[in-house]
Design a protein around this motif. Sequence first.
Motif, PDB file in Angstrom:
ATOM      1  N   SER A  70     -42.844  90.071  62.709  1.00 34.75           N
ATOM      2  CA  SER A  70     -41.762  89.264  63.256  1.00 34.75           C
ATOM      3  C   SER A  70     -42.258  87.857  63.572  1.00 34.75           C
ATOM      4  O   SER A  70     -43.458  87.570  63.564  1.00 34.75           O
ATOM      5  CB  SER A  70     -41.206  89.917  64.525  1.00 34.75           C
ATOM      6  N   ILE A  71     -41.297  86.987  63.880  1.00 34.74           N
ATOM      7  CA  ILE A  71     -41.526  85.704  64.527  1.00 34.74           C
ATOM      8  C   ILE A  71     -40.802  85.774  65.858  1.00 34.74           C
ATOM      9  O   ILE A  71     -39.600  86.049  65.896  1.00 34.74           O
ATOM     10  CB  ILE A  71     -40.963  84.529  63.702  1.00 34.74           C
ATOM     11  N   HIS A  72     -41.507  85.555  66.958  1.00 33.33           N
ATOM     12  CA  HIS A  72     -40.914  85.618  68.293  1.00 33.33           C
ATOM     13  C   HIS A  72     -41.055  84.270  68.984  1.00 33.33           C
ATOM     14  O   HIS A  72     -42.128  83.661  68.966  1.00 33.33           O
ATOM     15  CB  HIS A  72     -41.616  86.665  69.164  1.00 33.33           C
ATOM     16  N   LEU A  73     -39.990  83.846  69.643  1.00 33.30           N
ATOM     17  CA  LEU A  73     -40.001  82.678  70.511  1.00 33.30           C
ATOM     18  C   LEU A  73     -39.665  83.126  71.927  1.00 33.30           C
ATOM     19  O   LEU A  73     -38.579  83.658  72.181  1.00 33.30           O
ATOM     20  CB  LEU A  73     -38.967  81.646  70.054  1.00 33.30           C
ATOM     21  N   TYR A  74     -40.613  82.923  72.866  1.00 30.96           N
ATOM     22  CA  TYR A  74     -40.431  83.322  74.259  1.00 30.96           C
ATOM     23  C   TYR A  74     -40.258  82.085  75.138  1.00 30.96           C
ATOM     24  O   TYR A  74     -41.108  81.187  75.105  1.00 30.96           O
ATOM     25  CB  TYR A  74     -41.643  84.116  74.757  1.00 30.96           C
ATOM     26  N   PRO A  75     -39.194  82.005  75.931  1.00 31.07           N
ATOM     27  CA  PRO A  75     -39.008  80.842  76.802  1.00 31.07           C
ATOM     28  C   PRO A  75     -40.087  80.764  77.884  1.00 31.07           C
ATOM     29  O   PRO A  75     -40.420  81.770  78.516  1.00 31.07           O
ATOM     30  CB  PRO A  75     -37.640  81.092  77.446  1.00 31.07           C
ATOM     31  N   VAL A  76     -40.620  79.565  78.081  1.00 30.60           N
ATOM     32  CA  VAL A  76     -41.622  79.334  79.127  1.00 30.60           C
ATOM     33  C   VAL A  76     -41.298  78.044  79.878  1.00 30.60           C
ATOM     34  O   VAL A  76     -42.188  77.267  80.220  1.00 30.60           O
ATOM     35  CB  VAL A  76     -43.059  79.289  78.559  1.00 30.60           C
ATOM     36  N   ASP A  77     -39.987  77.836  80.130  1.00 32.34           N
ATOM     37  CA  ASP A  77     -39.580  76.652  80.870  1.00 32.34           C
ATOM     38  C   ASP A  77     -39.145  77.055  82.284  1.00 32.34           C
ATOM     39  O   ASP A  77     -39.580  78.068  82.809  1.00 32.34           O
ATOM     40  CB  ASP A  77     -38.473  75.909  80.123  1.00 32.34           C
ATOM     41  N   ARG A  78     -38.339  76.247  82.922  1.00 35.61           N
ATOM     42  CA  ARG A  78     -37.808  76.462  84.260  1.00 35.61           C
ATOM     43  C   ARG A  78     -38.923  76.746  85.266  1.00 35.61           C
ATOM     44  O   ARG A  78     -39.743  75.896  85.526  1.00 35.61           O
ATOM     45  CB  ARG A  78     -36.727  77.544  84.246  1.00 35.61           C
ATOM     46  N   ALA A  79     -39.011  77.947  85.845  1.00 39.42           N
ATOM     47  CA  ALA A  79     -40.029  78.200  86.877  1.00 39.42           C
ATOM     48  C   ALA A  79     -41.432  77.995  86.337  1.00 39.42           C
ATOM     49  O   ALA A  79     -42.305  77.440  87.019  1.00 39.42           O
ATOM     50  CB  ALA A  79     -39.878  79.612  87.438  1.00 39.42           C
ATOM     51  N   THR A  80     -41.664  78.416  85.105  1.00 34.79           N
ATOM     52  CA  THR A  80     -42.985  78.211  84.499  1.00 34.79           C
ATOM     53  C   THR A  80     -43.286  76.725  84.361  1.00 34.79           C
ATOM     54  O   THR A  80     -44.398  76.274  84.631  1.00 34.79           O
ATOM     55  CB  THR A  80     -43.058  78.902  83.127  1.00 34.79           C
ATOM     56  N   GLY A  81     -42.294  75.968  83.942  1.00 35.66           N
ATOM     57  CA  GLY A  81     -42.490  74.546  83.731  1.00 35.66           C
ATOM     58  C   GLY A  81     -42.486  73.709  84.994  1.00 35.66           C
ATOM     59  O   GLY A  81     -42.774  72.506  84.941  1.00 35.66           O
ATOM     60  N   SER A  82     -42.160  74.325  86.140  1.00 40.17           N
ATOM     61  CA  SER A  82     -42.120  73.569  87.390  1.00 40.17           C
ATOM     62  C   SER A  82     -43.505  73.361  88.005  1.00 40.17           C
ATOM     63  O   SER A  82     -43.653  72.625  88.981  1.00 40.17           O
ATOM     64  CB  SER A  82     -41.222  74.281  88.404  1.00 40.17           C
ATOM     65  N   VAL A  83     -44.525  74.003  87.433  1.00 35.04           N
ATOM     66  CA  VAL A  83     -45.900  73.896  87.930  1.00 35.04           C
ATOM     67  C   VAL A  83     -46.599  72.753  87.198  1.00 35.04           C
ATOM     68  O   VAL A  83     -46.431  72.569  85.992  1.00 35.04           O
ATOM     69  CB  VAL A  83     -46.656  75.225  87.707  1.00 35.04           C
ATOM     70  N   ALA A  84     -47.384  71.994  87.916  1.00 33.46           N
ATOM     71  CA  ALA A  84     -48.108  70.872  87.304  1.00 33.46           C
ATOM     72  C   ALA A  84     -49.111  71.380  86.269  1.00 33.46           C
ATOM     73  O   ALA A  84     -49.726  72.444  86.458  1.00 33.46           O
ATOM     74  CB  ALA A  84     -48.839  70.063  88.376  1.00 33.46           C
ATOM     75  N   PRO A  85     -49.313  70.652  85.163  1.00 33.31           N
ATOM     76  CA  PRO A  85     -50.210  71.120  84.101  1.00 33.31           C
ATOM     77  C   PRO A  85     -51.666  71.256  84.522  1.00 33.31           C
ATOM     78  O   PRO A  85     -52.426  71.981  83.879  1.00 33.31           O
ATOM     79  CB  PRO A  85     -50.040  70.078  82.993  1.00 33.31           C
ATOM     80  N   ASP A  86     -52.077  70.573  85.594  1.00 30.88           N
ATOM     81  CA  ASP A  86     -53.456  70.697  86.057  1.00 30.88           C
ATOM     82  C   ASP A  86     -53.584  71.589  87.294  1.00 30.88           C
ATOM     83  O   ASP A  86     -54.667  71.704  87.865  1.00 30.88           O
ATOM     84  CB  ASP A  86     -54.058  69.327  86.353  1.00 30.88           C
ATOM     85  N   ALA A  87     -52.490  72.232  87.702  1.00 30.23           N
ATOM     86  CA  ALA A  87     -52.534  73.102  88.886  1.00 30.23           C
ATOM     87  C   ALA A  87     -53.223  74.426  88.602  1.00 30.23           C
ATOM     88  O   ALA A  87     -53.789  75.052  89.508  1.00 30.23           O
ATOM     89  CB  ALA A  87     -51.129  73.352  89.417  1.00 30.23           C
ATOM     90  N   THR A  88     -53.187  74.849  87.354  1.00 30.52           N
ATOM     91  CA  THR A  88     -53.893  76.047  86.888  1.00 30.52           C
ATOM     92  C   THR A  88     -54.515  75.718  85.542  1.00 30.52           C
ATOM     93  O   THR A  88     -54.207  74.683  84.937  1.00 30.52           O
ATOM     94  CB  THR A  88     -52.932  77.249  86.724  1.00 30.52           C
ATOM     95  N   ALA A  89     -55.341  76.616  85.032  1.00 27.67           N
ATOM     96  CA  ALA A  89     -55.957  76.367  83.728  1.00 27.67           C
ATOM     97  C   ALA A  89     -54.929  76.315  82.608  1.00 27.67           C
ATOM     98  O   ALA A  89     -55.113  75.597  81.620  1.00 27.67           O
ATOM     99  CB  ALA A  89     -56.997  77.456  83.445  1.00 27.67           C
ATOM    100  N   TYR A  90     -53.853  77.093  82.719  1.00 27.21           N
ATOM    101  CA  TYR A  90     -52.755  77.082  81.741  1.00 27.21           C
ATOM    102  C   TYR A  90     -52.130  75.693  81.734  1.00 27.21           C
ATOM    103  O   TYR A  90     -51.605  75.230  82.743  1.00 27.21           O
ATOM    104  CB  TYR A  90     -51.738  78.152  82.133  1.00 27.21           C
ATOM    105  N   SER A  91     -52.166  75.027  80.589  1.00 28.07           N
ATOM    106  CA  SER A  91     -51.885  73.599  80.530  1.00 28.07           C
ATOM    107  C   SER A  91     -50.479  73.236  80.067  1.00 28.07           C
ATOM    108  O   SER A  91     -49.909  72.255  80.537  1.00 28.07           O
ATOM    109  CB  SER A  91     -52.900  72.934  79.593  1.00 28.07           C
ATOM    110  N   TYR A  92     -49.912  73.992  79.160  1.00 22.74           N
ATOM    111  CA  TYR A  92     -48.675  73.567  78.481  1.00 22.74           C
ATOM    112  C   TYR A  92     -47.429  73.859  79.314  1.00 22.74           C
ATOM    113  O   TYR A  92     -46.534  74.589  78.902  1.00 22.74           O
ATOM    114  CB  TYR A  92     -48.575  74.228  77.106  1.00 22.74           C
ATOM    115  N   ARG A  93     -47.345  73.259  80.487  1.00 24.69           N
ATOM    116  CA  ARG A  93     -46.227  73.520  81.390  1.00 24.69           C
ATOM    117  C   ARG A  93     -44.933  72.850  80.935  1.00 24.69           C
ATOM    118  O   ARG A  93     -43.861  73.229  81.396  1.00 24.69           O
ATOM    119  CB  ARG A  93     -46.592  73.060  82.795  1.00 24.69           C
TER     120      ARG A  93
END
Length: 463
Positions: free
Chosen positions: A353-376
């Motif tokens: 398959s090809i899957h697209l999972y949303p990672v916006d809203r609450a996930t995107g409300s965190v600063a990109p340097d607040a955790t190691a996960y960068s693509y906020r």
Amino acid sequence: MSAATAVDLDTSTLEAQVRGELIRPGDESYDQARAVHNAMIDRRPALIVRAANVADVIAAVNFARDNGVPLAVRGGGHNVTGNGTVDDGIVLDLSPMKGINVDPVNRVAVLQGGCTWGDVDHATHVFGLAVPGGVVSTTGVGGLTLGGGLGHLSRRFGLSIDNLLSADVVTADGGFLTANEDQNSDLFWALRGGGGNFGVVVSFTFRLQPVDMVIAGPMLWHLDDAPAAMRAYDETLANGPDELNGAFAFLIVPPGPPFPEELHMKRMCGVIWSFAGSQEDADKLLAPMREIGPPAFDLVGPMPHPVLQSLFDGIAGPGMQQYWRADFFNELTDEAIAAHVEQGSKVPTIFSSIHLYPVDRATGSVAPDATAYSYREARWAEVIFAADIDPAGNDARKAWVKETWDAVHPFSAGGAYINFFGDEGQDRVKASYRDNYTRLAEVKKKYDPANLFRLNQNIEPAA
């Protein structure tokens, strides 16, 4: 590291220190114990340590380090590149460590590193609570969380790492540390998205979120409707509340229930919806999606959250030959949609398959340097995967994955969600951490300067 293996070494001291099971080549349970989720991976460790407790973990880490033996750490064993196993080295298997303590009053759960998401859902759902993360219930909590931890609740409550309060870690020197905002905060920062690079997490403490029943399930459209479905899907999420989540997919319909016979083995597109609210509100939000086509299949309705969490289990079981590639996307342009539809019409098997999972809203409300996960700022994490039981078609399935990635990557954000990584190389690791990579390399130097924990999407220690 030296070329020594556990076969060459006297393990009598380790045997005296470990309460769990030691499994070697030739033991009756060896082949089962060495297997990981991806059957394309066929490695033969010299020793498997099935840890019963933290003391076993410390003993195994010390033994591997002192003897220069490669060490693989396994939780659920789902890592597609096979990082949970190693040829001629030691596998530290955490799966026996499944203790869970739920505090429903303070909405906190403490769980050991061998738990799966199904274990956690079982323990928390009775209280109407959940830890955000995962879309397959057999996935290990440890690996998924350390890479970020996206799932059906990501838009509402963020990633698993955004709900992580504390972690107990066995480090490369055999030490035992607690990492949180107040203790070893640099390590806590790195653990939240930096993968298994910094130690063995033997215990996680999570904030629990109120989740009980959801309105969820699949909608499917014929491929002629795919461009319109993707555009409407984008708009529906953009205009909908945080409580609405939907994973878009191109797929071949499995030949069995709940799908009607006339759709079996057809290439289609679809969305697995999830909404934490009423059926009436869900119907209003999804009305534009039901005007397309209309859908050839629509099974969106009320279900317990753990049922949603296990919907993919039947087509994501162990023993499949698997190959993956990944990307992040900020937008779905007409060109990106066209590329997805073209490649989605070539999905090779019912397990691909090809899957697209949303990672916006609450996930995107965190600063990109607040955790190691960068693509906020990303809106979607994409995985392209091909799988089947028969290894004979591996070359053709790999070719489809690579061709699809080549076709859609020009429209991507650049990096990728590391839990979806295939064999994509060190440059892709750096691209996925962006400016956070330098800081991660410094934390790696502090806690694992010799890179003992290198069987992962590796972050090399700073010079």
